[in-house]
Design an enzyme around this catalytic site. Structure first.
Site, PDB file in Angstrom:
ATOM      1  N   ASP A  11       0.855  -1.181   0.000  1.00 29.91           N
ATOM      2  CA  ASP A  11       0.000   0.000   0.000  1.00 29.91           C
ATOM      3  C   ASP A  11       0.895   1.236   0.000  1.00 29.91           C
ATOM      4  O   ASP A  11       1.653   1.462   0.951  1.00 29.91           O
ATOM      5  CB  ASP A  11      -0.897  -0.020   1.243  1.00 29.91           C
ATOM      6  CG  ASP A  11      -2.005   1.017   1.186  1.00 29.91           C
ATOM      7  OD1 ASP A  11      -2.076   1.766   0.196  1.00 29.91           O
ATOM      8  OD2 ASP A  11      -2.806   1.074   2.137  1.00 29.91           O
ATOM      9  N   ASP A 105      -2.922   2.507  -5.921  1.00 29.79           N
ATOM     10  CA  ASP A 105      -1.917   2.562  -4.859  1.00 29.79           C
ATOM     11  C   ASP A 105      -1.785   1.299  -4.021  1.00 29.79           C
ATOM     12  O   ASP A 105      -1.053   1.300  -3.031  1.00 29.79           O
ATOM     13  CB  ASP A 105      -2.186   3.751  -3.933  1.00 29.79           C
ATOM     14  CG  ASP A 105      -3.549   3.686  -3.273  1.00 29.79           C
ATOM     15  OD1 ASP A 105      -4.393   2.886  -3.709  1.00 29.79           O
ATOM     16  OD2 ASP A 105      -3.775   4.441  -2.303  1.00 29.79           O
ATOM     17  N   GLU A 106      -2.448   0.219  -4.390  1.00 28.21           N
ATOM     18  CA  GLU A 106      -2.279  -1.000  -3.595  1.00 28.21           C
ATOM     19  C   GLU A 106      -2.515  -2.236  -4.431  1.00 28.21           C
ATOM     20  O   GLU A 106      -3.232  -2.218  -5.431  1.00 28.21           O
ATOM     21  CB  GLU A 106      -3.184  -1.000  -2.360  1.00 28.21           C
ATOM     22  CG  GLU A 106      -4.659  -1.040  -2.648  1.00 28.21           C
ATOM     23  CD  GLU A 106      -5.494  -1.177  -1.377  1.00 28.21           C
ATOM     24  OE1 GLU A 106      -5.107  -1.943  -0.472  1.00 28.21           O
ATOM     25  OE2 GLU A 106      -6.536  -0.511  -1.295  1.00 28.21           O
TER      26      GLU A 106
END
Length: 453
Positions: A11, A105-106
């Protein structure tokens, strides 16, 4: 459950805000808020400096400004975010063929497919540290928090334990020992409403949740959530890492024979579209984090605005609320040919009652021309004169005399620019007429992704 800790969750820390701080030297170490900048805007991401003042994702921009008036409020640069995300995903795919992106983002990574000599704790820990170092390198300094465990559920929890820039590896056999003292809200899908129902039943921790029978949980929170909580409270999660989801997004859009000019009508259409998107998400057992509004104006200019939630949702009221807020920040006075609402960053779990809004806020779409198409913006050509009605805070620009910079603020026919880039020291601030012919929007040239090896 796996016998080894071989599921990794990565993350990126305060991703949108971190990209802005990387590319804008004057903002490094200072509070930055990315999201809707208007009065009804919603925060997508807040830097850790802003979080210290209580600013959080999904908070209204109005409240964020009240808590942290001195922060930089930026509308976001999705080209920059996508470029950094692509570099990170390339690093992860070089490690393992099984990478499951959840959003920009993850992502989950299956280390069992990474070709490691073994899956012992020291080996997977070293691999996780190497991935974090490579991410930092290819993104120009962004940090990531990483969790490694025997399941997706536990890996995601682990990545949250030492934010930012942390690494937690949960040793197999210790999962319940770690999980039991935690508050029930650590479990995906347990939002404020469920927390309250469980509290009334005397349940606060995962250990207390574990002692409740499945039938009792179903009676408390419903069948689907109750059955899920029963298994997750026992650390039971056998979901595989899925490299390619069947859909990247779910969206609904309509093109109109006559340009729309009535704002209440557009608001009603967006609300109905949000309801249809939510219906489609639920029919496929999906949820999503990023709500996108797509608008094509009378002159065929296509605009796209997005807002990212801290956790996935399939709630029509939540999707409608964000879509309406995005619409509020756009100037549609000249007429609109197309409207669309989409949800991306898909997942197979939900964060319930994120805003605790009424279902009356959203309905089902009755628009005839509706298609599932990604709600992506159509970029202008690099260096083209910006033809929008306003300069957005944070936007990359270039001036014929002063070079590259970004929009510090704009209004009343004036645009203020700070001239700096990621490779320069903090730069000077200058103001221009909004229609200055020497000032234009800047976009990076098309380049191939670097080899992550």
């Amino acid at each position: 459950m796996r016998a080894h800790a071989s599921v990794l969750h990565l993350d990126l820390d305060a991703f949108f805000a971190a990209v802005e701080q990387r590319d804008k030297p004057s903002l490094r170490g200072k509070p930055v808020v990315v999201g809707g900048v208007g009065g009804r805007g919603v925060v997508s991401t807040a830097s850790y400096e802003a979080r210290a003042y209580g600013v959080r994702s999904a908070m209204s921009t109005r409240e964020a400004r009240a808590r942290c008036p001195h922060a930089a409020y930026l509308s976001g640069r999705f080209d920059a975010y996508r470029a950094s995300s692509a570099a990170v995903m390339a690093v992860l795919r070089a490690c393992s063929p099984l990478v499951e992106p959840l959003s920009l983002d993850e992502a989950f990574v299956d280390l069992a497919e990474a070709g490691l000599p073994d899956l012992e704790l020291a080996t997977v820990t070293a691999q996780a540290e190497e991935l974090r170092a490579r991410v930092h390198e290819v993104t120009g300094g962004l940090t990531a928090s990483v969790g490694v465990a025997s399941s997706k559920f536990l890996a995601k929890i682990a990545s949250d334990l030492r934010k930012p820039d942390g690494l937690v590896v949960i040793e197999p056999g210790t999962e319940l020992e770690m999980l039991r003292p935690m508050h029930v809200s650590v479990i995906p899908g347990v939002g404020p409403a469920t927390v309250e129902r469980l509290r009334r039943a005397g349940v606060h921790t995962v250990a207390e949740l574990e002692r409740i029978s499945q039938d009792e949980l179903v009676s408390l929170v419903g069948k689907a959530l109750g059955q899920g909580l029963y298994h997750l409270a026992r650390a039971e999660d056998d979901r595989p890492v899925v490299a390619d989801r069947e859909a990247k997004s779910v969206s609904v859009e309509g093109t109109y024979e006559h340009d729309l000019t009535d704002r209440p009508q557009m608001t009603a259409i967006v609300t109905r579209q949000a309801g249809e998107v939510a219906k489609r998400l639920r029919s496929h057992g999906l949820s999503g984090r990023t709500v996108t509004l797509k608008v094509r104006l009378y002159d065929f200019t296509t605009l796209s605005r997005s807002s990212t939630l801290p956790a996935p949702t399939d709630d029509p009221a939540t999707i409608a609320r964000l879509a309406r807020a995005l619409l509020t920040d756009l100037d549609t006075s000249g007429g609109v040919r197309l409207l669309g609402v989409g949800v991306s960053g898909l997942a197979d779990w939900i964060q319930e009652d994120l805003f605790a809004t009424s279902d009356e806020d959203a309905g089902e779409s009755d628009q005839a021309p509706a298609d599932d198409v990604p709600a992506e913006p159509e970029p202008d050509q690099a260096g083209a004169k910006w033809t929008g009605t306003a300069w957005s805070p944070g936007m990359d620009v270039v001036h014929a005399e002063h070079g590259r910079g970004w929009v510090w603020g704009a209004g009343k026919g004036v645009v203020t620019v700070r001239f700096e880039t990621a490779e320069t020291p903090p730069g000077p601030v200058r103001s221009f007429r909004a229609d200055d012919p020497e000032l234009s929007r800047w976009r990076p040239p098309e380049t191939e992704q670097p080899d992550p090896q």
